[in-house]
Enzyme design. Structure first.
Site, short mmCIF file in Angstrom:
data_model
loop_
_atom_site.label_atom_id
_atom_site.label_comp_id
_atom_site.label_asym_id
_atom_site.label_seq_id
_atom_site.Cartn_x
_atom_site.Cartn_y
_atom_site.Cartn_z
N GLU A 1 0.82 -1.20 0.00
CA GLU A 1 0.00 0.00 0.00
C GLU A 1 0.86 1.26 0.00
O GLU A 1 1.90 1.33 0.66
CB GLU A 1 -0.95 -0.01 1.20
N CYS B 1 -1.88 6.09 9.83
CA CYS B 1 -0.68 5.50 10.41
C CYS B 1 -1.01 4.24 11.20
O CYS B 1 -1.90 4.23 12.03
CB CYS B 1 0.00 6.52 11.32
#
Length: 365
Positions: free
Chosen positions: A91, A342
């Site tokens: 990703e 995150c």
């Protein structure tokens, strides 16, 4: 088998050109076509002689990872899932802001470090990414974003900053990461400033020292705890490279760093590492090192076992640090509605460490 030119930095391309009987300046031309222009078709490289284009087509390819999915969050954050073969996906995330555009790049398929609060670490580890797979993330994103980008205040291009904070521990894929960094910095390729390229590490001390010598860029260290007892639990590599040794490596790195500070990342976990007492302990730990503290609200994922610290807890923690004179920011949560925040990146990983196939949700929507 054709050679993938995305695997080469300037030195590698110069060597390749020599092997096919071409002069060194051809490497600079190729760099500009491949990276600055985003061209993958040799026939479209109009300033190359037809004979050279034919030689290139016979011997080489320009082949980035293939895009599996492309999602845009409500806040404009964009996430690509890219195929790297054998059922594995990585990703890459783009975070747009008014004055800058930041691309978060992955360096491995999965991660072997198994940090307790990280979705990627829960999926196990398959392999290191090649240079083509690392720089190919920037190649794809730059190409896709340039098509729709309009000049905005403070920046003339979509991607101004790179953070190697995606899937994987960059410094355990050292050579491929450094070659990719060289391409990011090369004026014939992406021409980014060392100050605008950040490598994030959990604290692989020998590799930190090597990076300082080979390609010093901005450095972020995943700290997440004010003492070894807690960090041993949250970041298991701490058992090999404890905090005091890690801080010594940070001080050495600053001797060559393009910025005059280290960024310490600290994920805020409710009832785990977010007390006022722990904030004071953190002050004592890092106060003598030129640094910036980046407090990161925990981004939940299934079965994590952790909760995000409350806004009040984060504020109290931040206030203790700031009152002690430490530069402290609280990271904005971006892209969490497409699992792009995150700690949420997990891609699609066939775990070779536990031999268990793991299929992770690619994105919402």
């Amino acid at each position: 088998m054709s050679i993938n030119l995305l695997d080469f930095d300037a030195k590698g391309l110069t060597g390749f050109c020599a092997e096919i009987g071409e002069k060194p300046f051809r490497a600079r031309q190729l760099l500009r076509w491949i990276h600055r222009t985003g061209e993958a078709d040799f026939d479209a490289m109009s300033d190359l002689a037809k004979g050279l284009r034919e030689k290139l087509a016979a011997a080489a390819v320009i082949e980035p990872p293939k895009v599996i999915s492309d999602h845009t969050a409500s806040d404009g954050t964009r996430k690509w899932l890219l195929s790297v073969g054998a059922g594995n996906g990585i990703e890459t995330v783009y975070i747009p802001e008014t004055s800058r555009g930041t691309l978060c790049i992955s360096s491995q398929v999965g991660c072997a470090l198994a940090c307790a609060f990280c979705s990627t670490g829960r999926q196990g580890f398959n392999r290191n990414l090649t240079v083509a797979e690392i720089i190919g993330q920037l190649w794809w994103a730059n190409k896709a974003l340039t098509e729709t980008f309009t000049s905005e205040a403070g920046r003339e291009r979509p991607i101004t900053n790179i953070v190697m904070m995606g899937m994987g521990e960059p410094l355990t894929n050292f050579e491929n990461v450094v070659t990719s960094l060289d391409l990011m910095l090369d004026d014939n390729a992406y021409g980014l400033s060392r100050r605008r390229v950040t490598v994030s590490t959990s604290g692989i001390i020998p590799a930190m020292d090597r990076l300082r010598e080979r390609c010093p860029v901005a450095l972020a260290v995943s700290l997440h705890a004010p003492n070894d007892a807690l960090r041993d639990q949250l970041v298991p590599i701490n058992r090999k490279y404890p905090i005091r040794e890690l801080l010594g490596a940070c001080e050495r790195y600053l001797q060559s760093a393009p910025r005059d500070f280290i960024t310490f990342e600290y994920v805020m976990l409710d009832g785990v590492n977010d007390s006022v007492a722990q904030a004071r302990e953190l002050v004592q730990l890092v106060r003598d090192i030129p640094c910036k503290l980046n407090l990161i609200p925990f981004n939940p994922f299934p079965d994590s076992g952790f909760r995000r610290s409350s806004a009040n807890a984060v504020s109290r923690f931040r206030d203790v640090l700031m009152e002690a004179g430490l530069v402290t920011t609280v990271r904005k949560t971006r892209g969490d509605d497409i699992a792009a925040a995150c700690g949420q990146l997990a891609g699609k990983v066939l775990d070779k460490t536990r031999r268990v196939p793991r299929n992770i949700a690619e994105a919402a929507g």
